[in-house]
Design a protein around this motif. Sequence first.
Motif, PDB file in Angstrom:
ATOM      1  N   THR A   1       0.813  -1.230   0.000  1.00 26.33           N
ATOM      2  CA  THR A   1       0.000   0.000   0.000  1.00 26.33           C
ATOM      3  C   THR A   1       0.840   1.271   0.000  1.00 26.33           C
ATOM      4  OG1 THR A   1      -0.159   0.035   2.426  1.00 26.33           O
ATOM      5  CG2 THR A   1      -1.907  -1.126   1.228  1.00 26.33           C
ATOM      6  N   SER A   2       2.152   1.146   0.261  1.00 24.39           N
ATOM      7  CA  SER A   2       2.968   2.357   0.394  1.00 24.39           C
ATOM      8  C   SER A   2       4.329   2.237  -0.282  1.00 24.39           C
ATOM      9  CB  SER A   2       3.169   2.701   1.880  1.00 24.39           C
ATOM     10  OG  SER A   2       1.940   2.964   2.525  1.00 24.39           O
ATOM     11  N   SER A   3       5.190   1.354   0.217  1.00 23.54           N
ATOM     12  CA  SER A   3       6.598   1.400  -0.198  1.00 23.54           C
ATOM     13  C   SER A   3       6.803   0.940  -1.630  1.00 23.54           C
ATOM     14  CB  SER A   3       7.460   0.570   0.758  1.00 23.54           C
ATOM     15  OG  SER A   3       7.140  -0.809   0.699  1.00 23.54           O
ATOM     16  N   LYS A   4       6.124  -0.120  -2.071  1.00 24.76           N
ATOM     17  CA  LYS A   4       6.333  -0.605  -3.434  1.00 24.76           C
ATOM     18  C   LYS A   4       5.757   0.336  -4.493  1.00 24.76           C
ATOM     19  CE  LYS A   4       7.080  -5.531  -2.625  1.00 24.76           C
ATOM     20  NZ  LYS A   4       6.605  -6.909  -2.915  1.00 24.76           N
ATOM     21  N   PRO A   5       4.537   0.851  -4.325  1.00 21.70           N
ATOM     22  CA  PRO A   5       4.085   1.844  -5.323  1.00 21.70           C
ATOM     23  C   PRO A   5       4.963   3.083  -5.344  1.00 21.70           C
ATOM     24  CG  PRO A   5       2.478   1.619  -3.535  1.00 21.70           C
ATOM     25  CD  PRO A   5       3.445   0.499  -3.404  1.00 21.70           C
ATOM     26  N   ALA A   6       5.476   3.508  -4.183  1.00 25.16           N
ATOM     27  CA  ALA A   6       6.380   4.659  -4.175  1.00 25.16           C
ATOM     28  C   ALA A   6       7.630   4.362  -4.991  1.00 25.16           C
ATOM     29  CB  ALA A   6       6.756   5.021  -2.738  1.00 25.16           C
ATOM     30  N   ALA A   7       8.201   3.171  -4.801  1.00 24.70           N
ATOM     31  CA  ALA A   7       9.415   2.817  -5.534  1.00 24.70           C
ATOM     32  C   ALA A   7       9.149   2.684  -7.027  1.00 24.70           C
ATOM     33  CB  ALA A   7       9.984   1.511  -4.974  1.00 24.70           C
ATOM     34  N   LEU A   8       8.010   2.108  -7.399  1.00 18.01           N
ATOM     35  CA  LEU A   8       7.703   1.888  -8.809  1.00 18.01           C
ATOM     36  C   LEU A   8       7.616   3.198  -9.571  1.00 18.01           C
ATOM     37  CD1 LEU A   8       6.929  -0.249 -10.973  1.00 18.01           C
ATOM     38  CD2 LEU A   8       4.536   0.115 -10.321  1.00 18.01           C
ATOM     39  N   TYR A   9       7.148   4.251  -8.912  1.00 19.60           N
ATOM     40  CA  TYR A   9       6.953   5.529  -9.594  1.00 19.60           C
ATOM     41  C   TYR A   9       7.977   6.586  -9.192  1.00 19.60           C
ATOM     42  CZ  TYR A   9       2.681   3.299 -11.096  1.00 19.60           C
ATOM     43  OH  TYR A   9       1.788   2.420 -11.638  1.00 19.60           O
ATOM     44  N   GLY A  10       9.151   6.142  -8.717  1.00 23.12           N
ATOM     45  CA  GLY A  10      10.257   7.063  -8.517  1.00 23.12           C
ATOM     46  C   GLY A  10      10.267   7.818  -7.213  1.00 23.12           C
ATOM     47  N   LEU A  11       9.533   7.348  -6.193  1.00 23.00           N
ATOM     48  CA  LEU A  11       9.465   8.057  -4.920  1.00 23.00           C
ATOM     49  C   LEU A  11      10.183   7.327  -3.798  1.00 23.00           C
ATOM     50  CD1 LEU A  11       5.779   9.287  -5.041  1.00 23.00           C
ATOM     51  CD2 LEU A  11       7.835  10.660  -5.239  1.00 23.00           C
ATOM     52  N   SER A  12      10.956   6.304  -4.128  1.00 21.76           N
ATOM     53  CA  SER A  12      11.702   5.586  -3.103  1.00 21.76           C
ATOM     54  C   SER A  12      12.650   6.531  -2.387  1.00 21.76           C
ATOM     55  CB  SER A  12      12.496   4.437  -3.740  1.00 21.76           C
ATOM     56  OG  SER A  12      13.160   3.682  -2.752  1.00 21.76           O
TER      57      SER A  12
END
Length: 499
Positions: free
Chosen positions: A380-391
């Motif tokens: 719900t948070s870390s993987k979608p952030a990483a996928l779209y450049g927000l890691s």
Amino acid sequence: MYLDLIVTNGNIVTASEILDSKQEIGIQDGRIICLGESLPRQPQTKVIDAQGAYITPGGVDSHVHLAQSESPDGDNWETGTRGAIAGGTTTVLAFASQRKTDETLLPTLRDYHSKARGQAHCDYGFHFILTNPTPNIVDEELKILVEEEGISSVKLYMTYEPMKLNDRAILDIMMAARQLGITTMIHAENSDIIALITERLEKRNLTAPFYHAVSRPQIAEGEATHRAISLAELIDVPVLIVHVSSEIAMNHIRDAQTRMLPIHGETCPHYLLLLSERLQAPDFEGAKTVCSPPLRHEPRDLAAIWKGVANGTFTTLSSDHAPTKFSSPYGKTLGRKNGFPVFRDIPNGLPGIETRIPLMFNQSTGLNAKISLPQFVQITSSKPAALYGLSGVKGNIAPGYDADLVIWYPPGHQFGQNEDSDQFCISANDLHHDCDYTPYEGMRLQNWPRYTILRGQVVWDRDGGRYCGKERCRPILEKKQGGHSYWADWWHWNGNDGW
């Protein structure tokens, strides 16, 4: 060390572990500075006592529809992001949608920015829906969008007549996406299968809302998913198959992943919790749960998607928030013609931006939890952030990240005075989006966000004033960095005089 805010006495859930309540979160200038015991306090330091509750990162909802021109009855940015904050989501990625007649993308993006500017209650960015990929758009404008506007992903449709693309157009876009280092999102359903079944159902006058699900069988989703993966494998480009509802499609994604292909899957709460029997509700109420792909028929279908969540097949779990009203001239009742239902004309989509995080959190705690709390944070948070450049910026609780937090209620909290007072009952009357229903009406949960914190500021306090953020905002553009385009136009709180 001066800290603006310390969050103490909570069980901190990260993407990898659960820290005990001795660990405190130290926040300065909207970012997490440190985690540790007995952090230093000055007179100006604010302290929030979590009272033994869980603390999770603010949610990243990477698939929402807000103020889209083709959905005049949906949420706008003010109402949609207000609901996001109330449900523990602090970042949303919405869609800017190209029309078939558009020969350029740049005015469309400016138009969508104007709809959001000054209205968003949470941080946000855009994906771009491509429906008319002219050579100029593919060869020239996409590069501008990535390098100057920060767009990190495009979405393509394999179905819906006004939006669908053929395989050659998809291949052309994939080749451009590969060169630019962006993600291609794909709505995968076989358009011809759906058209054939729909026409045959209509000839037999089988047009009630339930037949929407009949017209879009799992094999239509499975075939298109396999084809999309094949096209991506040819080009050697990462793709995300969005809102996966069927075991057939999920298995294609899993098989591709075992062959080390960069194929990602996304699913949604309604494919984990709801069945097509909802479409049979009387008085045309079944239209409320018309979405594509449709709700599936058997409990084993839900179990299969849960398995994909638990074993990591799905990278993201989004709301696919598409909140068409029920009782409205542009709403679900468009599918009722002279008193007769016509499922083909029912606008697709369900509201879910506010309920996504609570629904999944409540499936991650207790004796019957289907996933662990770190898995909940990941999907719900870390993987979608990483996928779209927000890691490194969004999606986790660690030094350097934005101080986006959700503080839940401690064990034993009483939500009401009746015999089920230890449970929270979902009701459309209590939600904050601009929709006249929720598909989860009457569902009881063990918890709900007590506080939502956005970059160190409490923007949702359920007990003391409820929504307490501000919607005035200013843009900060993120340019291409390190070969990957980073998410554009997110909004920063200045901590002093508003946005």
